[in-house]
Design a protein around this motif. Structure first.
Motif, short mmCIF file in Angstrom:
data_model
loop_
_atom_site.label_atom_id
_atom_site.label_comp_id
_atom_site.label_asym_id
_atom_site.label_seq_id
_atom_site.Cartn_x
_atom_site.Cartn_y
_atom_site.Cartn_z
N TYR A 66 -4.80 -2.92 -0.68
CA TYR A 66 -4.37 -4.13 0.04
C TYR A 66 -3.08 -4.68 -0.53
O TYR A 66 -2.17 -5.07 0.20
N GLU A 67 -2.97 -4.71 -1.87
CA GLU A 67 -1.76 -5.25 -2.50
C GLU A 67 -0.55 -4.42 -2.14
O GLU A 67 0.55 -4.96 -1.92
N ASP A 68 -0.71 -3.11 -2.05
CA ASP A 68 0.41 -2.25 -1.63
C ASP A 68 0.82 -2.57 -0.19
O ASP A 68 2.02 -2.60 0.14
N ALA A 69 -0.16 -2.77 0.67
CA ALA A 69 0.13 -3.08 2.07
C ALA A 69 0.84 -4.42 2.20
O ALA A 69 1.83 -4.55 2.93
N LEU A 70 0.35 -5.40 1.47
CA LEU A 70 0.98 -6.73 1.49
C LEU A 70 2.42 -6.66 1.00
O LEU A 70 3.33 -7.27 1.56
N LYS A 71 2.65 -5.87 -0.03
CA LYS A 71 3.99 -5.74 -0.60
C LYS A 71 4.96 -5.13 0.41
O LYS A 71 6.13 -5.51 0.46
N LEU A 72 4.50 -4.19 1.22
CA LEU A 72 5.37 -3.60 2.24
C LEU A 72 5.91 -4.67 3.18
O LEU A 72 7.12 -4.74 3.45
N ALA A 73 5.02 -5.51 3.69
CA ALA A 73 5.45 -6.56 4.62
C ALA A 73 6.36 -7.56 3.93
O ALA A 73 7.34 -8.04 4.51
N SER A 116 5.64 -2.41 15.20
CA SER A 116 6.29 -1.11 15.08
C SER A 116 5.86 -0.35 13.83
O SER A 116 6.22 0.81 13.66
N VAL A 117 5.09 -1.01 12.94
CA VAL A 117 4.61 -0.35 11.72
C VAL A 117 3.12 -0.62 11.57
O VAL A 117 2.70 -1.78 11.45
N ALA A 118 2.33 0.45 11.57
CA ALA A 118 0.90 0.36 11.26
C ALA A 118 0.71 0.70 9.78
O ALA A 118 1.25 1.70 9.30
N VAL A 119 -0.05 -0.14 9.08
CA VAL A 119 -0.26 0.08 7.65
C VAL A 119 -1.77 0.16 7.37
O VAL A 119 -2.41 -0.83 7.01
N PRO A 120 -2.36 1.34 7.55
CA PRO A 120 -3.77 1.50 7.20
C PRO A 120 -3.93 1.58 5.68
O PRO A 120 -3.12 2.19 4.98
N VAL A 121 -4.98 0.95 5.16
CA VAL A 121 -5.23 0.92 3.73
C VAL A 121 -6.25 2.02 3.38
O VAL A 121 -7.41 1.95 3.80
N GLY A 122 -5.76 3.02 2.65
CA GLY A 122 -6.60 4.14 2.25
C GLY A 122 -6.46 5.30 3.22
O GLY A 122 -6.33 5.11 4.43
N ASP A 123 -6.48 6.52 2.68
CA ASP A 123 -6.32 7.71 3.53
C ASP A 123 -7.46 7.87 4.53
O ASP A 123 -7.26 8.34 5.65
N LYS A 124 -8.67 7.48 4.14
CA LYS A 124 -9.80 7.58 5.06
C LYS A 124 -9.56 6.70 6.28
O LYS A 124 -9.78 7.12 7.43
N THR A 125 -9.10 5.47 6.04
CA THR A 125 -8.78 4.56 7.15
C THR A 125 -7.65 5.12 7.99
O THR A 125 -7.70 5.10 9.23
N ALA A 126 -6.63 5.66 7.32
CA ALA A 126 -5.47 6.20 8.04
C ALA A 126 -5.86 7.38 8.92
O ALA A 126 -5.46 7.46 10.09
#
Length: 499
Positions: free
Chosen positions: A398-405, A285-295
Motif C-alpha cells: 500500500y505504501e508503494d502504491a500511495l507513493k506513486l500517486a 489512466s493508471v491502475a495500481v494493483p497492490v501485490g502480484d496476486k491482485t494484479a
C-alpha cells in the motif's frame, strides 16, 4: 460546409479578421465547417462592449440574475437533444456522453440560481460605540473564460454561470475544434433574459488568448487545458495584474487493494479509463494493483471487458461505448506513445493499434489499449496520453502504491478501491491530490462543492464551481459605518475610540 462566427452584443456575427480554422467531423475525417479566428482588434472591441453592458447588469439585484439562471436551466433541458447531437458531431462523443457533458454543466447553472445566498456579505453590529461593520461582495467587471475541446458544454457553463450570476460580463473563448455548442448556449442565455453584451463568445486561437491576457479591462481569467498552456496563462495573467484559475493535465491513479471487489474495480476501470475515448482530465489512466496476486487477477478480469468494448460513430446510439478522438493529430500522438511504451518494455496486453472501422476508415478512431508491467520511468506513465490507454503499474505494498500517486507531478484526481475503512481514510488524508474517490473511480464533485487539482494540475488559489467560484468572480469591500446622533463635546473617531 457551415461557417461559425462569434456571438457579439446578442447576435451571431461573422469574423472580420479573414482567418479561419477547419472544423472536422472526427467520425469521417472530413472538414465539415470553418470557424472564424478573431483578431486582437475584434477581441478588444468585444471587451469594450461587454464593459458597457456590465454596468447595468452588475447593478441588477441578485434575485433577478438568479431568475435568468433559472430560465436558462429550463431552456438547456428543452434543447438537450439538439445540443447533444451537435456536440457529438463535432467532438466525437457518443450521445449519452454528450448529454452527460451538458448535464454536468447544467448542474452548475442550477447552483447559480442561489446567487443571492452566495453573494451575501457579513455584518457586525456595534463593533464600537455607534459603529457597525459590514462587507459586500461585488463583481469584478469583465472576466474571461478560455475553455477546452473535450467538454464544449460543461466547462463553458462552469465558467459563465458563476461569473454572470455574480454580476460580471464574460468573454468566452471556446475551443476552435468544436465551437458550435458554446454559441448555442449563448443564444439560450439571451432567450433566458441575459442582456446583450454581457456574454460575448469570441472564437480564436493564440492571438485571441494573448489579447485576453493583455487587455487591461479584463480582471480575471479562467482556463482549462494542458499544463504548459495553463502555466503560460497563469504567468502572463499574473504579470498583467489579473486573477487567474488555470487547470492543466492529469495522470490519475486508481489503487486496487487486495481486499477490493475486483469485479467492481474492473468495471470502474473500464468506464473511467475508456469512456469518452479517454479524453477526460479525470480519466483513470493508471491502475495500481497492490501485490502480484491482485494484479494477475485484475488483468484477467480486465482483458475480456476491454476486448468487448464497442467503438463507433455516435449515430449508432447506445450500441457504442466510445467514439473517435478529436483530431488526426490526437490519434497520431496516442499511437506514438503506445509504440513508445512497447519500445520501453511495457507489456501490451490489449493492442488496439490496428483498429479500423468499416465505412469510417478515415475517421479518428483509436482502439482500446491495456498495458501491464509499466514502470514510473516510462513515457506512457509520465505523460498524459489523453486517449483510450490504461497503464498498469504493480505495487508491492500500500505504501508503494500511495507513493506513486504522491510522487507524480500531476495531482488532479485519484481513487482507491478497498473494503477497509482505515486504509481508505488514511489514503484520503495523506494523498497530495485535489480530488479523491473511495470506491468511486471518477471523483468529480457535485456543483455545490469545488473542483480543482493540485501540483501541476492546477495554478491559482481558487477552484471551479461551488463557493470558490463566487469568491473568484467577486471582490470583498468592507465598510465601517458610524451615524452619530449629534456632535458631542470631546467626541473622537479613532482606533482607540472603537475599543
Amino acid at each position: 460546409m457551415y461557417e461559425v462566427g462569434h456571438w457579439i452584443n446578442g447576435k451571431r456575427v461573422a469574423g472580420s479578421s479573414g482567418r479561419t480554422a477547419d472544423v472536422y467531423n472526427p467520425h469521417t475525417g472530413e472538414v465539415q465547417g470553418r470557424v472564424a479566428l478573431a483578431s486582437k482588434a475584434e477581441l478588444d472591441a468585444a471587451v469594450a462592449d461587454a464593459a458597457r453592458a456590465q454596468v447595468a447588469w452588475g447593478a441588477t439585484n441578485p434575485q433577478k440574475r438568479g431568475r435568468v439562471m433559472m430560465a436558462l436551466v429550463g431552456l438547456i433541458n428543452r434543447d438537450m437533444d439538439k445540443m447533444a447531437e451537435v456536440l457529438s458531431r463535432e467532438h466525437g462523443k457518443t450521445i449519452p456522453d454528450a448529454k452527460g457533458d451538458i448535464q454536468r454543466g447544467l448542474e452548475v447553472i442550477e447552483y447559480c440560481i442561489g446567487a443571492p445566498q452566495m453573494l451575501k456579505g457579513e455584518f457586525t453590529d456595534s463593533a464600537g460605540p455607534g459603529i457597525d461593520m459590514y462587507s459586500m461582495r461585488q463583481p469584478l467587471g469583465v472576466v474571461a473564460g478560455i475553455t477546452p475541446f473535450n467538454f464544449p458544454a460543461m466547462i463553458p457553463l462552469w465558467k459563465m454561470g458563476p461569473a454572470l450570476a455574480a454580476g460580471n460580463a464574460m468573454i468566452l473563448k471556446p475551443s476552435e475544434r468544436d465551437p458550435s455548442v458554446p454559441l448555442m448556449l449563448a443564444e439560450l442565455c439571451k432567450e433566458a433574459g441575459l442582456p446583450d453584451g454581457v456574454l460575448q463568445v469570441v472564437n480564436g486561437d493564440k492571438e485571441s488568448v494573448d489579447a485576453i491576457l493583455d487587455n487591461p479591462t479584463i480582471q480575471a481569467v479562467g482556463f482549462v487545458g494542458s499544463t504548459p498552456i495553463a502555466h503560460y496563462i497563469y504567468s502572463r495573467a499574473a504579470a498583467n495584474g489579473k486573477r487567474s484559475q488555470c487547470f492543466g493535465g492529469a495522470k490519475n491513479h486508481m489503487i486496487i487493494m487486495p481486499d477490493a471487489d475486483l469485479d467492481q474495480a474492473a468495471d470502474a476501470l473500464v468506464g473511467a479509463g475508456y469512456g469518452a475515448a479517454g479524453e477526460r482530465c479525470m480519466a483513470i489512466s493508471v491502475a495500481v494493483p497492490v501485490g502480484d496476486k491482485t494484479a494477475d487477477a485484475l488483468i484477467e478480469k480486465l482483458v475480456p471487458r476491454i476486448e468487448k468494448l464497442k467503438v463507433g460513430p455516435y449515430t449508432a446510439g447506445n450500441d457504442v461505448d466510445y467514439g473517435p478522438v478529436v483530431t488526426a493529430a490526437a490519434k497520431a500522438n496516442i499511437l506514438r506513445l503506445v509504440n513508445r511504451g512497447v519500445e520501453q518494455g511495457a507489456k501490451l496486453v490489449v493492442d488496439g493499434r490496428n483498429f479500423s472501422l468499416q465505412g469510417y476508415e478515415n475517421g479518428f478512431f483509436v482502439g482500446p489499449h491495456l498495458f501491464d508491467h509499466v514502470t514510473p520511468d516510462m513515457d506512457i506513465y509520465r505523460t498524459e496520453i489523453f486517449g483510450p490507454v490504461l497503464s498498469t503499474v504493480r505495487a508491492k505494498t500500500y505504501e508503494d502504491a500511495l507513493k506513486l500517486a504522491m510522487d507524480h507531478e500531476y495531482g488532479n484526481g485519484t481513487a482507491i478501491f478497498t473494503r477497509d475503512g482505515d486504509t481508505a481514510r488514511d489514503f484520503a488524508n495523506r494523498v497530495n491530490v485535489g480530488m479523491v474517490g473511495i470506491n468511486v473511480p471518477i471523483p468529480v464533485p457535485l456543483a455545490y462543492h469545488t473542483f480543482g487539482g493540485w501540483k501541476k494540475s492546477g495554478f491559482g488559489d481558487l477552484n471551479q464551481h461551488g463557493p470558490d467560484a463566487f469568491r473568484f468572480y467577486t471582490r470583498t469591500k468592507t465598510v465601517t459605518s458610524r451615524w452619530p446622533s449629534g456632535i458631542k463635546e470631546g467626541s473622537a473617531f479613532n482606533f482607540k475610540a472603537m475599543d
